[in-house]
Design a protein around this motif. Sequence first.
Motif, PDB file in Angstrom:
ATOM      1  N   MET B 384       0.845  -1.185   0.000  1.00 38.69           N
ATOM      2  CA  MET B 384       0.000   0.000   0.000  1.00 38.69           C
ATOM      3  C   MET B 384       0.879   1.232   0.000  1.00 38.69           C
ATOM      4  SD  MET B 384      -3.128  -0.633   2.611  1.00 38.69           S
ATOM      5  CE  MET B 384      -2.263  -1.749   3.655  1.00 38.69           C
ATOM      6  N   ILE B 385       0.408   2.285  -0.642  1.00 40.85           N
ATOM      7  CA  ILE B 385       1.068   3.586  -0.500  1.00 40.85           C
ATOM      8  C   ILE B 385       0.053   4.568   0.076  1.00 40.85           C
ATOM      9  CG2 ILE B 385       2.801   3.256  -2.305  1.00 40.85           C
ATOM     10  CD1 ILE B 385       1.025   4.932  -4.167  1.00 40.85           C
ATOM     11  N   GLY B 386       0.581   5.650   0.626  1.00 40.91           N
ATOM     12  CA  GLY B 386      -0.306   6.650   1.232  1.00 40.91           C
ATOM     13  C   GLY B 386      -0.667   6.297   2.664  1.00 40.91           C
ATOM     14  N   THR B 391       6.997   8.253   4.511  1.00 47.18           N
ATOM     15  CA  THR B 391       8.021   9.154   3.978  1.00 47.18           C
ATOM     16  C   THR B 391       8.520   8.584   2.654  1.00 47.18           C
ATOM     17  OG1 THR B 391       9.873   7.989   4.989  1.00 47.18           O
ATOM     18  CG2 THR B 391       8.791   9.695   6.333  1.00 47.18           C
ATOM     19  N   HIS B 392       9.460   9.305   2.073  1.00 48.24           N
ATOM     20  CA  HIS B 392      10.029   8.834   0.814  1.00 48.24           C
ATOM     21  C   HIS B 392      10.647   7.448   0.977  1.00 48.24           C
ATOM     22  CE1 HIS B 392      11.828   9.083  -3.140  1.00 48.24           C
ATOM     23  NE2 HIS B 392      12.946   8.624  -2.621  1.00 48.24           N
ATOM     24  N   ALA B 393      11.198   7.188   2.172  1.00 50.04           N
ATOM     25  CA  ALA B 393      11.889   5.913   2.398  1.00 50.04           C
ATOM     26  C   ALA B 393      10.960   4.723   2.193  1.00 50.04           C
ATOM     27  CB  ALA B 393      12.472   5.889   3.817  1.00 50.04           C
ATOM     28  N   GLU B 394       9.678   4.893   2.556  1.00 47.69           N
ATOM     29  CA  GLU B 394       8.747   3.768   2.429  1.00 47.69           C
ATOM     30  C   GLU B 394       8.442   3.466   0.969  1.00 47.69           C
ATOM     31  OE1 GLU B 394       8.220   5.920   5.230  1.00 47.69           O
ATOM     32  OE2 GLU B 394       9.099   4.237   6.325  1.00 47.69           O
ATOM     33  N   VAL B 395       8.280   4.538   0.197  1.00 47.91           N
ATOM     34  CA  VAL B 395       7.986   4.344  -1.230  1.00 47.91           C
ATOM     35  C   VAL B 395       9.211   3.764  -1.928  1.00 47.91           C
ATOM     36  CG1 VAL B 395       7.219   5.481  -3.341  1.00 47.91           C
ATOM     37  CG2 VAL B 395       6.370   6.285  -1.134  1.00 47.91           C
ATOM     38  N   GLN B 396      10.375   4.317  -1.585  1.00 50.76           N
ATOM     39  CA  GLN B 396      11.617   3.783  -2.137  1.00 50.76           C
ATOM     40  C   GLN B 396      11.777   2.320  -1.750  1.00 50.76           C
ATOM     41  OE1 GLN B 396      13.894   5.404  -4.179  1.00 50.76           O
ATOM     42  NE2 GLN B 396      14.723   3.330  -4.350  1.00 50.76           N
ATOM     43  N   GLY B 397      11.339   1.990  -0.530  1.00 48.71           N
ATOM     44  CA  GLY B 397      11.457   0.619  -0.044  1.00 48.71           C
ATOM     45  C   GLY B 397      10.721  -0.379  -0.929  1.00 48.71           C
ATOM     46  N   ILE B 398       9.560   0.031  -1.457  1.00 45.97           N
ATOM     47  CA  ILE B 398       8.785  -0.865  -2.333  1.00 45.97           C
ATOM     48  C   ILE B 398       9.565  -1.119  -3.618  1.00 45.97           C
ATOM     49  CG2 ILE B 398       6.630  -1.147  -3.623  1.00 45.97           C
ATOM     50  CD1 ILE B 398       5.263   0.629  -1.515  1.00 45.97           C
ATOM     51  N   VAL B 399      10.145  -0.024  -4.151  1.00 50.05           N
ATOM     52  CA  VAL B 399      10.958  -0.169  -5.363  1.00 50.05           C
ATOM     53  C   VAL B 399      12.137  -1.102  -5.083  1.00 50.05           C
ATOM     54  CG1 VAL B 399      12.409   1.068  -7.029  1.00 50.05           C
ATOM     55  CG2 VAL B 399      10.282   2.126  -6.196  1.00 50.05           C
ATOM     56  N   GLN B 446      -0.257  14.047  -3.499  1.00 53.14           N
ATOM     57  CA  GLN B 446       0.812  13.210  -2.938  1.00 53.14           C
ATOM     58  C   GLN B 446       0.811  11.823  -3.572  1.00 53.14           C
ATOM     59  OE1 GLN B 446       0.934  12.845   1.284  1.00 53.14           O
ATOM     60  NE2 GLN B 446       0.692  15.048   1.596  1.00 53.14           N
ATOM     61  N   LEU B 447      -0.374  11.249  -3.683  1.00 57.12           N
ATOM     62  CA  LEU B 447      -0.450   9.902  -4.255  1.00 57.12           C
ATOM     63  C   LEU B 447      -0.004   9.908  -5.716  1.00 57.12           C
ATOM     64  CD1 LEU B 447      -3.770   8.728  -2.566  1.00 57.12           C
ATOM     65  CD2 LEU B 447      -1.499   7.728  -2.203  1.00 57.12           C
ATOM     66  N   GLU B 448      -0.407  10.950  -6.441  1.00 58.33           N
ATOM     67  CA  GLU B 448       0.037  11.068  -7.838  1.00 58.33           C
ATOM     68  C   GLU B 448       1.564  11.114  -7.907  1.00 58.33           C
ATOM     69  OE1 GLU B 448      -1.869  14.583  -9.343  1.00 58.33           O
ATOM     70  OE2 GLU B 448      -3.696  13.474  -9.899  1.00 58.33           O
ATOM     71  N   ALA B 449       2.161  11.906  -6.997  1.00 58.53           N
ATOM     72  CA  ALA B 449       3.615  12.041  -7.014  1.00 58.53           C
ATOM     73  C   ALA B 449       4.279  10.709  -6.674  1.00 58.53           C
ATOM     74  CB  ALA B 449       4.042  13.129  -6.023  1.00 58.53           C
ATOM     75  N   LYS B 450       3.706  10.015  -5.707  1.00 61.35           N
ATOM     76  CA  LYS B 450       4.275   8.724  -5.315  1.00 61.35           C
ATOM     77  C   LYS B 450       4.157   7.701  -6.443  1.00 61.35           C
ATOM     78  CE  LYS B 450       3.703   9.544  -0.418  1.00 61.35           C
ATOM     79  NZ  LYS B 450       2.934   9.396   0.811  1.00 61.35           N
ATOM     80  N   GLN B 451       3.007   7.703  -7.096  1.00 59.00           N
ATOM     81  CA  GLN B 451       2.832   6.773  -8.224  1.00 59.00           C
ATOM     82  C   GLN B 451       3.807   7.102  -9.355  1.00 59.00           C
ATOM     83  OE1 GLN B 451      -1.298   6.599  -9.441  1.00 59.00           O
ATOM     84  NE2 GLN B 451      -1.773   5.130  -7.830  1.00 59.00           N
ATOM     85  N   ALA B 452       3.927   8.409  -9.627  1.00 52.77           N
ATOM     86  CA  ALA B 452       4.827   8.828 -10.713  1.00 52.77           C
ATOM     87  C   ALA B 452       6.256   8.424 -10.389  1.00 52.77           C
ATOM     88  CB  ALA B 452       4.728  10.339 -10.925  1.00 52.77           C
ATOM     89  N   TYR B 453       6.631   8.599  -9.118  1.00 49.72           N
ATOM     90  CA  TYR B 453       7.997   8.231  -8.729  1.00 49.72           C
ATOM     91  C   TYR B 453       8.224   6.731  -8.922  1.00 49.72           C
ATOM     92  CZ  TYR B 453      12.185   7.185  -6.214  1.00 49.72           C
ATOM     93  OH  TYR B 453      13.428   6.704  -5.910  1.00 49.72           O
ATOM     94  N   MET B 454       7.245   5.931  -8.492  1.00 49.61           N
ATOM     95  CA  MET B 454       7.417   4.478  -8.608  1.00 49.61           C
ATOM     96  C   MET B 454       7.520   4.049 -10.067  1.00 49.61           C
ATOM     97  SD  MET B 454       4.956   3.096  -5.582  1.00 49.61           S
ATOM     98  CE  MET B 454       5.455   1.393  -5.772  1.00 49.61           C
ATOM     99  N   ARG B 455       6.708   4.665 -10.918  1.00 50.03           N
ATOM    100  CA  ARG B 455       6.782   4.324 -12.347  1.00 50.03           C
ATOM    101  C   ARG B 455       8.164   4.628 -12.915  1.00 50.03           C
ATOM    102  NH1 ARG B 455       1.525   6.574 -12.874  1.00 50.03           N
ATOM    103  NH2 ARG B 455      -0.019   4.901 -12.905  1.00 50.03           N
ATOM    104  N   ARG B 456       8.727   5.743 -12.415  1.00 49.69           N
ATOM    105  CA  ARG B 456      10.028   6.170 -12.910  1.00 49.69           C
ATOM    106  C   ARG B 456      11.142   5.279 -12.357  1.00 49.69           C
ATOM    107  NH1 ARG B 456       9.156  11.370 -11.388  1.00 49.69           N
ATOM    108  NH2 ARG B 456      10.709  11.345  -9.725  1.00 49.69           N
ATOM    109  N   ALA B 457      11.034   4.976 -11.068  1.00 43.39           N
ATOM    110  CA  ALA B 457      12.156   4.322 -10.391  1.00 43.39           C
ATOM    111  C   ALA B 457      12.167   2.801 -10.547  1.00 43.39           C
ATOM    112  CB  ALA B 457      12.126   4.685  -8.907  1.00 43.39           C
ATOM    113  N   MET B 458      11.006   2.211 -10.794  1.00 45.30           N
ATOM    114  CA  MET B 458      10.956   0.745 -10.832  1.00 45.30           C
ATOM    115  C   MET B 458      11.461   0.254 -12.180  1.00 45.30           C
ATOM    116  SD  MET B 458       9.968  -1.784  -8.818  1.00 45.30           S
ATOM    117  CE  MET B 458       8.514  -1.536  -7.793  1.00 45.30           C
ATOM    118  N   PRO B 459      12.485  -0.620 -12.172  1.00 48.47           N
ATOM    119  CA  PRO B 459      12.943  -1.157 -13.455  1.00 48.47           C
ATOM    120  C   PRO B 459      11.821  -1.961 -14.108  1.00 48.47           C
ATOM    121  CG  PRO B 459      14.315  -1.936 -11.620  1.00 48.47           C
ATOM    122  CD  PRO B 459      13.155  -1.229 -11.027  1.00 48.47           C
ATOM    123  N   THR B 460      11.837  -2.067 -15.405  1.00 43.53           N
ATOM    124  CA  THR B 460      10.739  -2.765 -16.091  1.00 43.53           C
ATOM    125  C   THR B 460      11.123  -4.181 -16.509  1.00 43.53           C
ATOM    126  OG1 THR B 460      11.476  -1.737 -18.129  1.00 43.53           O
ATOM    127  CG2 THR B 460       9.636  -0.692 -16.990  1.00 43.53           C
TER     128      THR B 460
END
Lengths: 215, 588
Positions: B384-386, B391-399, B446-460
């Motif tokens: 889950m996000i949000g 913090t950023h660390a949690e979103v980064q953690g998923i990636v 915030q959720l949009e930003a988090k989603q956008a970051y994950m799309r960018r950071a997650m390798p495909t």
Amino acid sequence: MTYRITFAVTGRARFLSHLETVDAMLGALRRAGYDIALSKGMKPRPVISLALPRAVGVQAQADLADVALHGDHDPAEVAERLDAQLPHGIAVVAVEPAEGPKAAARVDAAEYEVEVEEDVDWERALRAFAAADSCEVVRTAPNKPDRTVDVTRYCSSIEHEPGLLRMLLRMTDAGTARPDEIAQAVAGLEGRTATIKRLVRTRIALRPQPVGARN
Amino acid sequence: MGNALLEDRIEAVLGTVQKPSRYIGGEANQVRKPHATSLVALCYPDAYEIGISNQALQILYGQVNGREEMAAERVYCPWPDMADAMRRQRLPLFTLESWRPVREADLLGITLQAELTYSNVLEVLDLAGIPIRAADRGEDDPIVVAGGPSASNPAPLAPFFDAVFMGESERAFDAVLDVIASVPGRAARLARLAENPYLYMPSQRRHPVERAVYADFAIDTHPARVVVPYSSAIFARASVEVMRGCTRGCRFCHAGTWYRPVRERSPDEVVEAGLAQLGCTGYDELSMTSLATSDYTGIVPAIEKIKSRLPTLHLSLPSNRVDTGPVALTAAANARQSSITLAPEAATQRMRDIICKTITDEMIEQAIEAAFKAGYTSLKMYFMIGLPRETHAEVQGIVDLGIKAREIGRRVRPGGGRFSVHVSASNFVPKPHTPFQWEGMASRKQLEAKQAYMRRAMPTRQIRLSLHDLRTSMLEGALARGGEETADVIEAAWRGGARFDAWSEMHRQDAWDAAFAAAGTSVDEQATREFGEWDELPWDHVRSGISKEFLLDEWGQSRAEVATGDCRWDGCTDCGACFGPVRNRLVN
């Protein structure tokens, strides 16, 4: 052992799709306690084939399904136990052991009754249809270009009695025609549109089995 | 209107709509009781293929049909093409079994499994020709009762229901059926129903109401002859409910409080009930269901006994704890499946302490390794996000965990074979009756930003990322904790064209925006609304059995970033769920 199941689809069950009909048949066989043979290969699938797909909404009096079951069973008993488990509106007409190529590979023709309104002079239209060299309908499908088809090539016979068109349609390598297409083509010769109340497939005719043919 | 005429008119319409099998009934194990004296219509307000898979309604179907004098008949929300055709042809909504108008039912029960079906509740009532507001109904209208988990906050739909049933239907709903069977007339029935402690009567405004708990959780209420859906259903397998309730205490989880305490069935009961349903349905797969099946203490003997009876059966164990033991169990139970799902929910230890998900990084990595070693070629991980205080660390953690899983896969996959990692991140929605009920949802930006970051950071490469539609999540958030003022918004949105809100292609953001704006607010404002601990909550009058003090304590512990133990093993947490015969009941 492969069994050929002749079955009817009437009432509301005619709104089941081809795939749903297959699944209903398989589920009923399992509930009846039969062990359906699986195909060999990476993804084993139950060995079942229906001779002809049935369009949604079309009734059937004698459609055919070939299914392979483990073990030898009395066909009359298969018929009785299967019938008891089928959803409302699907009924077993007969079960017999099937030999040779599956029915789906031997379909020669299908016979239909098309219930129509008498708002077309059907007798005159049928005379015109019989006399015509060709009678074209435009076949439309989503995501495909329209296609013009000469339906006379596929109609072996057609006759009229009050409220009903009875027709035999050939299945060829080049394709076939739908019963509603034929009805519209015939009505079109009178400049009319047919009002179709019900479509019933009464019979599927199989090509005779060549002597010595094997699976 | 004669019934034969109605049938002809329905058939004429069925020839013109998509998937007409949604409306025909007649499936195996359907029950028809033409001589019953009362009719109970049971509705899941979504499409047939969603509703038919719901276990709660199958239980109720058996419960109602088990009574001599009563018939239960099913109804789902017609797909928009059908609904529009019905309105054009002036066809009333009908039940699947006998194609009788729903309006002729004595009782219409609607299960609320998700907030995004709320607009469909109005659609169903309207198509049935039943006034959507209870206050406008007359003596000839059915009594419209809600139930299901989302009914635990009855406020947003209160004016549309005559009564709202709280909790588990087995046994307790019999008292409601008794009234329908023995008392004639709508007004007299409503008067009698008002005496039921588990029914909230919206016309009586916020009176206290209890949650019914099925303390026995006896096997005789487990349905064997469940209706076998046509092939379009999302789930086509037998299922046996091995356990109800969960005391893991995840602070976001509504089911984790609403179904307390834990009640297990014995392995012998599970085996017999599972085999009975398999026999009646002809399915070749059996699912052992519960909120966390690997926590069921009878799991090993239950699997062994089933496997000894039916060696080739495919057993599935959904909702497992992230650990090596459950992974091995799942692999042993079903050799056919090529994918496995793990739900760490959060990727960092800090966040797992906040949400009380008591697993460690080490356990997650070991579970991933065990899954790939067991031969799974597809690993799905839910997050889950949000979440509160993310913090950023949690979103980064998923990636990072997605990448880690890929590394583990590359290292341990036997023969280096192909595999994929599927990372799914949903948007946290705070729910009533949970320790997070006071929290607001993260903002859309915030959720949009988090989603956008994950799309960018997650390798495909070898990793697939799926993120949830923000429009539907925000709406779910706005409805879940809504008060009675939300009812006008729901009605306005439905009148503006909203229905099937959970289906992205049907979602009508414009209708909802206009409806919330007319009420002087917005989807976002409602979804992100925070409550203070002294604020009165719209669902305060619903006595879930879990004390507000416990929820407040848990909320406090979450802010202190401390997880709480599970009362099955770590001692009582004094949540309030247990009383008299209602208590955790484990088989081992």
